[in-house]
Design a protein around this motif. Structure first.
Motif, mmCIF file in Angstrom:
data_model
loop_
_atom_site.group_PDB
_atom_site.id
_atom_site.type_symbol
_atom_site.label_atom_id
_atom_site.label_comp_id
_atom_site.label_asym_id
_atom_site.label_seq_id
_atom_site.Cartn_x
_atom_site.Cartn_y
_atom_site.Cartn_z
ATOM 1 N N VAL A 112 2.201 1.685 -3.656
ATOM 2 C CA VAL A 112 1.173 2.182 -4.580
ATOM 3 C C VAL A 112 0.883 3.655 -4.318
ATOM 4 O O VAL A 112 0.797 4.463 -5.256
ATOM 5 C CB VAL A 112 -0.111 1.346 -4.453
ATOM 6 C CG1 VAL A 112 -1.259 1.980 -5.233
ATOM 7 C CG2 VAL A 112 0.130 -0.082 -4.939
ATOM 8 N N ARG A 113 0.749 4.029 -3.060
ATOM 9 C CA ARG A 113 0.441 5.417 -2.715
ATOM 10 C C ARG A 113 1.576 6.347 -3.141
ATOM 11 O O ARG A 113 1.340 7.419 -3.742
ATOM 12 C CB ARG A 113 0.195 5.529 -1.211
ATOM 13 C CG ARG A 113 0.151 6.954 -0.670
ATOM 14 C CD ARG A 113 -0.986 7.790 -1.258
ATOM 15 N NE ARG A 113 -0.889 9.160 -0.802
ATOM 16 C CZ ARG A 113 -1.423 9.597 0.339
ATOM 17 N NH1 ARG A 113 -2.098 8.771 1.137
ATOM 18 N NH2 ARG A 113 -1.302 10.861 0.677
ATOM 19 N N ALA A 159 0.826 -1.206 0.000
ATOM 20 C CA ALA A 159 0.000 0.000 0.000
ATOM 21 C C ALA A 159 0.861 1.257 0.000
ATOM 22 O O ALA A 159 0.527 2.253 -0.656
ATOM 23 C CB ALA A 159 -0.939 -0.008 1.207
ATOM 24 N N GLN A 202 -7.897 -1.336 6.777
ATOM 25 C CA GLN A 202 -7.473 -1.505 5.389
ATOM 26 C C GLN A 202 -6.109 -0.844 5.213
ATOM 27 O O GLN A 202 -5.884 0.286 5.678
ATOM 28 C CB GLN A 202 -8.495 -0.887 4.431
ATOM 29 C CG GLN A 202 -9.886 -1.510 4.521
ATOM 30 C CD GLN A 202 -9.898 -2.985 4.177
ATOM 31 O OE1 GLN A 202 -9.180 -3.436 3.282
ATOM 32 N NE2 GLN A 202 -10.717 -3.761 4.887
ATOM 33 N N PRO A 245 -4.493 0.705 2.749
ATOM 34 C CA PRO A 245 -4.383 2.080 2.219
ATOM 35 C C PRO A 245 -4.754 3.145 3.252
ATOM 36 O O PRO A 245 -4.164 4.233 3.268
ATOM 37 C CB PRO A 245 -5.364 2.079 1.041
ATOM 38 C CG PRO A 245 -5.428 0.642 0.614
ATOM 39 C CD PRO A 245 -5.353 -0.139 1.895
ATOM 40 N N ASN A 246 -5.720 2.837 4.134
ATOM 41 C CA ASN A 246 -6.098 3.795 5.174
ATOM 42 C C ASN A 246 -4.993 3.940 6.222
ATOM 43 O O ASN A 246 -4.770 5.031 6.755
ATOM 44 C CB ASN A 246 -7.398 3.344 5.851
ATOM 45 C CG ASN A 246 -8.574 3.347 4.903
ATOM 46 O OD1 ASN A 246 -8.577 4.058 3.902
ATOM 47 N ND2 ASN A 246 -9.581 2.542 5.199
ATOM 48 N N ASN A 263 1.747 6.687 -6.914
ATOM 49 C CA ASN A 263 0.647 7.546 -7.355
ATOM 50 C C ASN A 263 0.954 9.020 -7.103
ATOM 51 O O ASN A 263 0.506 9.903 -7.851
ATOM 52 C CB ASN A 263 -0.638 7.154 -6.642
ATOM 53 C CG ASN A 263 -1.853 7.884 -7.176
ATOM 54 O OD1 ASN A 263 -2.121 7.886 -8.377
ATOM 55 N ND2 ASN A 263 -2.609 8.502 -6.279
ATOM 56 N N VAL A 291 -1.780 3.637 5.590
ATOM 57 C CA VAL A 291 -0.745 4.453 4.935
ATOM 58 C C VAL A 291 -1.147 5.925 4.942
ATOM 59 O O VAL A 291 -0.323 6.811 5.218
ATOM 60 C CB VAL A 291 -0.506 3.957 3.500
ATOM 61 C CG1 VAL A 291 0.375 4.936 2.718
ATOM 62 C CG2 VAL A 291 0.127 2.571 3.525
ATOM 63 N N ASP A 292 -2.394 6.197 4.645
ATOM 64 C CA ASP A 292 -2.879 7.576 4.628
ATOM 65 C C ASP A 292 -2.694 8.230 5.998
ATOM 66 O O ASP A 292 -2.204 9.364 6.101
ATOM 67 C CB ASP A 292 -4.353 7.601 4.219
ATOM 68 C CG ASP A 292 -4.906 9.008 4.101
ATOM 69 O OD1 ASP A 292 -4.350 9.794 3.305
ATOM 70 O OD2 ASP A 292 -5.890 9.341 4.795
#
Length: 282
Positions: free
Chosen positions: A41-42, A38, A226, A228-229, A45, A231-232
Motif C-alpha cells: 500500500v505504501r 502495508a 502497527q 504502516p509505522n 501510494n 514500514v515507515d
C-alpha cells in the motif's frame, strides 16, 4: 529598385522528445497481510509499480486490482508457495527478467510447537520460508542490481533474532540468520550502490500469530506495533543507509538490553516473559 524578397518563415524548432521517467518497480513477498500488505500500500501510494507474491491466488488478484484502481499503478499478482522449490523458482525467474529497484522479502512463519515436540518436516518447512527463500530470492535479485549500480533489498527479520528469548522455538534462530545474512551481504554490495536492510520489528498487528495458532491475548497492548509505522521506519532507515532497522523506541531499548545483558539473566527474563505473554508452550 530591387524588389524585396519576402522572408521565408523559419520552422519552429522541433520539440525535444522527453523521455518519461522510468517507473520504479518493487517485488514484495507475503504481500496480502500484515507488514507485506502495508509495504504494498505504501509503495503504491508513492507511485511504485508492484509485483506481489502470496499463496492465495484469489486474494492476491483482488488486492492487486484494488491497488491498481486506487493508486493508478501496475500491480501484478504472482501466486507462489515459497515453501516449495517450484514456488521459489517462479519468483527467481521474475527477479532475473525484470529490473526491480526494490525487493522486500517479507514472507515468513513461526511454529506453535517447541522443538522437542516438533518434527523434522515442520522445522524444514520453517527454514524453507524463513531462510532458504530469503537467500534464493536475494541471490536472484542482486546481480541485476549490482550491474545497474542501483537497488535495495529489505529482509524482514524480527526483534526475536537478537537473542534466544523464546524457549523451545527455532523461530529466533531463523531470524538471527536473516539479520547476519543481510548485514554481511550488504557490506559486500554497498560499493556497487546497492543497499540491504534487515527489518526487525517486535509484535506487529497482523495475521501472523493467528495463522501459526499462537494465542497472543495476554500480550500487553503497549507492545504492539502497527504495520504502516513499521514500514515507515524501514524506508526511513533504508534511506539513511542503515543495515538494521528496529522500529519503535521501546523495541530499540529492548534490543539494547538483549545485546548487553549477561546470558544467565537473559534466560531468566525470557522464561518469565514467555509465561506472562501466554506463550509457554513447553
Amino acid at each position: 529598385m530591387t524588389t524585396p524578397v519576402a522572408a521565408t518563415p523559419q520552422a519552429a524548432p522541433a520539440a525535444t522528445a522527453q523521455k518519461a521517467p522510468r517507473r520504479r518497480t518493487a517485488l514484495v513477498t507475503g504481500a496480502t497481510a500484515g507488514i507485506g500488505k502495508a509495504f504494498a500500500v505504501r509503495l503504491a501510494n508513492d507511485g511504485w509499480d508492484l509485483v506481489l507474491v502470496a499463496r492465495d491466488a484469489a486474494r492476491l488478484d483482488e488486492f492487486c486490482q484494488a491497488l491498481t484502481q486506487t493508486y493508478s499503478v501496475r500491480a501484478t499478482p504472482l501466486s507462489a508457495d515459497l515453501s516449495t522449490s517450484s514456488g521459489v523458482e517462479s519468483v527467481e525467474a521474475r527477479l532475473r527478467e525484470e529490473a526491480f529497484e526494490l525487493l522486500v522479502n517479507n514472507a515468513g512463519l513461526s511454529l506453535n510447537t517447541p522443538f522437542l515436540k516438533s518434527s523434522v518436516e515442520q522445522e524444514e518447512y520453517l527454514l524453507s520460508v524463513n531462510v532458504h527463500a530469503v537467500m534464493r530470492l536475494t541471490h536472484a535479485a542482486l546481480p541485476g542490481m549490482v550491474t545497474r549500480r542501483s537497488g535495495n533489498i529489505i529482509n524482514v527479520s524480527s526483534v526475536a533474532g537478537f537473542a534466544a528469548t523464546m524457549p523451545g522455538s527455532t523461530y529466533p534462530a531463523s531470524k538471527a540468520w536473516v539479520i547476519h545474512f543481510s548485514e554481511s551481504v550488504g557490506l559486500s554490495v554497498a560499493r556497487h550502490g546497492v543497499k540491504v536492510l534487515a527489518l526487525c520489528p517486535g509484535f506487529t498487528r497482523s495475521e501472523f500469530h493467528s495463522r501459526a495458532g499462537i494465542d497472543m491475548s495476554k500480550t500487553p497492548n503497549w507492545l504492539w506495533l502497527q504495520a504502516p509505522n513499521v514500514v515507515d521506519a524501514a524506508l526511513k532507515d533504508l534511506g539513511k543507509g542503515r543495515s538494521v532497522s528496529v522500529p519503535g523506541w521501546k523495541y530499540k531499548v529492548l534490543v539494547g538490553f538483549m545485546r548487553h545483558t549477561p546470558t544467565r539473566l537473559l534466560r531468566r527474563f525470557a522464561r518469565t516473559a514467555r509465561v506472562r505473554t501466554g506463550r509457554d508452550t513447553e
